[in-house]
Design an enzyme around this catalytic site. Sequence first.
Site, mmCIF file in Angstrom:
data_model
loop_
_atom_site.group_PDB
_atom_site.id
_atom_site.type_symbol
_atom_site.label_atom_id
_atom_site.label_comp_id
_atom_site.label_asym_id
_atom_site.label_seq_id
_atom_site.Cartn_x
_atom_site.Cartn_y
_atom_site.Cartn_z
ATOM 1 N N SER A 170 5.576 4.825 4.490
ATOM 2 C CA SER A 170 4.507 4.386 3.579
ATOM 3 C C SER A 170 3.896 3.087 4.092
ATOM 4 O O SER A 170 4.557 2.333 4.813
ATOM 5 C CB SER A 170 5.104 4.124 2.182
ATOM 6 O OG SER A 170 4.147 3.450 1.380
ATOM 7 N N TYR A 183 11.409 -0.333 -3.364
ATOM 8 C CA TYR A 183 10.638 0.740 -2.715
ATOM 9 C C TYR A 183 10.119 0.276 -1.354
ATOM 10 O O TYR A 183 10.293 0.963 -0.346
ATOM 11 C CB TYR A 183 9.470 1.157 -3.598
ATOM 12 C CG TYR A 183 8.658 2.314 -3.058
ATOM 13 C CD1 TYR A 183 7.467 2.090 -2.359
ATOM 14 C CD2 TYR A 183 9.099 3.630 -3.220
ATOM 15 C CE1 TYR A 183 6.726 3.141 -1.838
ATOM 16 C CE2 TYR A 183 8.354 4.689 -2.721
ATOM 17 C CZ TYR A 183 7.166 4.436 -2.039
ATOM 18 O OH TYR A 183 6.430 5.494 -1.522
#
Length: 322
Positions: A191, A204
């Site tokens: 990501s 995250y």
Amino acid sequence: MANVESEALRGEVFRLRIDNEIKSTELEVFKQKSFSRRETCDDARRIFTQRDLNGEIVCITGAGNGIGALIAKKLADKGCVIVALDVNIKGNDETVEEIRKNGGEAYAFKCDVSDRAEVYEVAKKAAKLAGDVTILINNAGIVGGKSFLEADDAMVQKTFEVNAISHFWTTKAFLPKMVEKNHGHIVSIASSAGYFAAPKMVDYCASKAAAAHFADSLSVELYKANSAVKVTWVCPYAIATGMFEGFFAKRPWLVDILTPESVAESVIYGIQTNADRLFLPGSLNISMILNQILPRKAGLTFLSWGGVLDAMNDFVGRKKKN
Ligand SMILES: NC(=O)C1=CN([C@@H]2O[C@H](COP(=O)(O)OP(=O)(O)OC[C@H]3O[C@@H](n4cnc5c(N)ncnc54)[C@H](OP(=O)(O)O)[C@@H]3O)[C@@H](O)[C@H]2O)C=CC1
Ligand SMILES: CC1=C(/C=C/C(C)=C/C=C/C(C)=C/C=O)C(C)(C)CCC1
């Protein structure tokens, strides 16, 4: 909404590329859009070296939902055999059913990728049923969306186990055969959060940084071994799959929420052209470099100007299905 437009355009040019109808104008237009110099040069080279994926055996985790499901179906349409792993049995079965309905070959396995024993066991079954996996797509991912002190320990642990550590188990399960045959591809859906920080994403972001660096480090190890096994790691901005429901893109003209369709197409394009790190949109390359070289204060000002500080204020994430 330049970004969506360039994403859509990318998709458009991408589709043209499949038909090998490369017109110089398309290529020119493609270059003009927000792609970093490096990516444009690489793209020019890669445009003419797209490999045919027909016959590849693809294991994709998190195939029950979102971009995993989309990528699985699109690869099946390209003649790939799909081995779909997901903890979400219903979604996973739906993905496989749809592929079979369209005449594709696909197998669904319930698998919690954070459970090493389960991964190894499913991998053995998959090899017997589908044959040796030649493309592994580590796509499964979760996000808690809580600030550091609010995040419960179990969720922090699970986030790392799913988003990062599971890549070790799935890769250890399938890489040996790829190395033996000197043919294979490991794809990590990391990501842009692995390179950019935002509040309420400490766990995250850290897990995605681990996933990105796992892929990068593995690719260097394979490079040293002169291996033909490729590694691609994909670093998208927020995608409208529901996982980041409520995420706010303050400057959509700069970086807008991506469509699952454009991300799925770009991931497949990255596999076909043996891309290494793929920022989506490509303009994040420039922002990433800026963010790294600017003095910290200026970098923080840049990020807050871009809306990072408030991006997760209204985060709700995926409403758990029944
Ligand atoms: N959405 C976004 O904004 C972005 C997402 N990404 C990354 O892309 C990947 C896919 O995201 P997206 O499609 O949006 O996510 P989704 O939540 O739509 O799909 C993820 C899938 O992974 C499954 N999954 C979750 N945990 C496990 C587990 N332990 N074992 C096996 N499968 C599991 C989920 O099952 P279930 O539905 O039961 O949870 C779901 O089917 C993730 O790695 C994510 O971090 C990267 C950038 C942006
Ligand atoms: C990169 C970048 C920005 C924001 C990045 C963020 C906040 C990324 C979030 C990504 C997510 C949520 C990924 C999920 O997996 C700005 C500030 C727009 C400025 C331009 C550079």
